[in-house]
Design a protein around this motif. Structure first.
Motif, PDB file in Angstrom:
ATOM      1  N   GLU A 128      11.307   6.969   1.814  1.00  0.00           N
ATOM      2  CA  GLU A 128      10.277   6.139   2.450  1.00  0.00           C
ATOM      3  C   GLU A 128       8.940   6.859   2.450  1.00  0.00           C
ATOM      4  OE1 GLU A 128      11.927   5.255   6.276  1.00  0.00           O
ATOM      5  OE2 GLU A 128      13.292   3.715   5.503  1.00  0.00           O
ATOM      6  N   LEU A 130       7.965   9.234   0.356  1.00  0.00           N
ATOM      7  CA  LEU A 130       7.477   9.318  -1.023  1.00  0.00           C
ATOM      8  C   LEU A 130       6.903   7.979  -1.464  1.00  0.00           C
ATOM      9  CD1 LEU A 130      10.306  11.402  -2.702  1.00  0.00           C
ATOM     10  CD2 LEU A 130       7.932  12.094  -2.353  1.00  0.00           C
ATOM     11  N   LEU A 131       7.580   6.906  -1.070  1.00  0.00           N
ATOM     12  CA  LEU A 131       7.122   5.567  -1.433  1.00  0.00           C
ATOM     13  C   LEU A 131       5.730   5.314  -0.881  1.00  0.00           C
ATOM     14  CD1 LEU A 131       7.757   2.831  -2.700  1.00  0.00           C
ATOM     15  CD2 LEU A 131       8.855   2.158  -0.547  1.00  0.00           C
ATOM     16  N   VAL A 132       5.534   5.644   0.384  1.00  0.00           N
ATOM     17  CA  VAL A 132       4.228   5.445   1.015  1.00  0.00           C
ATOM     18  C   VAL A 132       3.179   6.338   0.355  1.00  0.00           C
ATOM     19  CG1 VAL A 132       2.931   5.992   3.102  1.00  0.00           C
ATOM     20  CG2 VAL A 132       4.980   4.572   3.243  1.00  0.00           C
TER      21      VAL A 132
END
Lengths: 193, 193
Positions: A128, A130-132
């Motif tokens: 999460e 890394l995604l952001v």
DNA sequence: CTGCTTTCTTAACTTAAGTGAACGAGTTAT
DNA sequence: ATAACTCGTTCACTTAAGTTAAGAAAGCAG
């Protein structure tokens, strides 16, 4: 070297000796020479990587020349798309420097998740985050010019500009090597005048 | 409408009636009018969104004008960076159309994860998939021209070009509205000649 | 040390995107 | 109905990136 990984994990979840041993058991620590190819375009692979020391890059070969799209350095990890979609890889991965990496695959993850469920919590949180972070980076890329992107890189990852060849940096910034070279002299001129 | 969510989740994990009820209990389903602002620059928020119907966009205000960086449509979710970093938001979120969304926050997730651990597995897998998809999209963006990006969008998300204003599409493609307009006529000319 | 290759730079020219301004179509408000 | 506003397009002009080619500098191998 193993401690680098344990310290990193400890920032997310507490780690017992038993858990550390379980990780070591998996035999995931590997050393690679500069230039070593970890994944080649067209191959199928289920290996994910985490950099303990060194630098790896992901690149595509388009119309005969390399387009480098990402670098991963200390305490950064990367799972190539082909691991999740099961298709032959469209990108290649190679070592920019001599590197020490962990190499793992989904079955190892499954094993660890089953023994120690909190590892899955860590991986969820990490994904999460890394995604952001990637969203933020992508947004910044879209909303700025090549010159601004280069200046941002100078601020946020000055090490990259030193340790990586310019022609690889160029495609990372979305431009041609000649344009990067020109852009750099342009910036110097501005600072003089 | 709730079934849209359940069907989506069922693609990742089996869902019992009990679990469906637990989701409904959270009272996460909300309707919004076109133009409604879900998150404004400078605010703090811990809300994440999942689009059941409609379209929302994320944008920044830079030098006085809006830069739209992402659209989320049916069965796509978005957690703004400020939810994870705790700082005032740098981007805003608004509804491009009348929309039905789920709105959730980390405490709701925690509650569900504790009752039904397999939800965490789903969220981990989902995050990993989204992360990879975003990497692929970012790579494609870096390695292609605005014109190619527009042609790719025409192929992969033709709906967006219809349902979204051109000036919002432009920044999504990393260019100015005038350039998008010109680029479109250029493509038409090519197809004629 | 020498020759070879890879990388970086420079230059001239082409192409496309940025900028600022204006216009018309469509919408909203009064 | 008309005025005000938004949005998309067009135009002329500026600026920057792409292209092609050549040469300098740095790294590597024999």
């Amino acid at each position: 070297m193993k401690n680098l990984l344990f310290d990193f994990i400890s920032k997310y979840i507490p780690l017992t000796e038993q858990e550390k041993d379980a990780l070591v058991e998996l035999d995931i620590f590997h050393a690679f020479k500069k230039g070593a190819v970890l994944l080649e375009e067209g191959q199928k692979s289920n290996k994910g990587y985490f950099v303990l020391k060194g630098c790896i890059r992901s690149f595509y070969v388009i119309d005969g020349d390399e387009k480098t799209t990402a670098f991963y350095t200390e305490m950064e990890g990367f799972t190539p798309p082909c691991v999740l979609n099961g298709k032959p890889s469209e990108n290649s991965i190679s070592c920019v420097e001599d590197s020490i990496l962990t190499v793992s695959d989904p079955s190892m993850e499954g094993e660890i998740f089953q023994k120690f469920p909190k590892f899955e919590t860590m991986c969820r949180i990490l994904s999460e985050e890394l995604l952001v972070q990637q969203q933020v980076d992508f947004d910044a890329f879209k909303t700025s010019s090549p010159e601004q992107r280069y200046l941002d890189l100078l601020e946020k990852r000055p090490d990259l500009i030193q340790r990586v060849p310019q022609y690889q940096l160029a495609s990372f910034l979305g431009i041609k090597p000649q344009s990067l070279s020109r852009l750099r002299t342009r910036i110097v001129e501005k600072n003089k005048g």
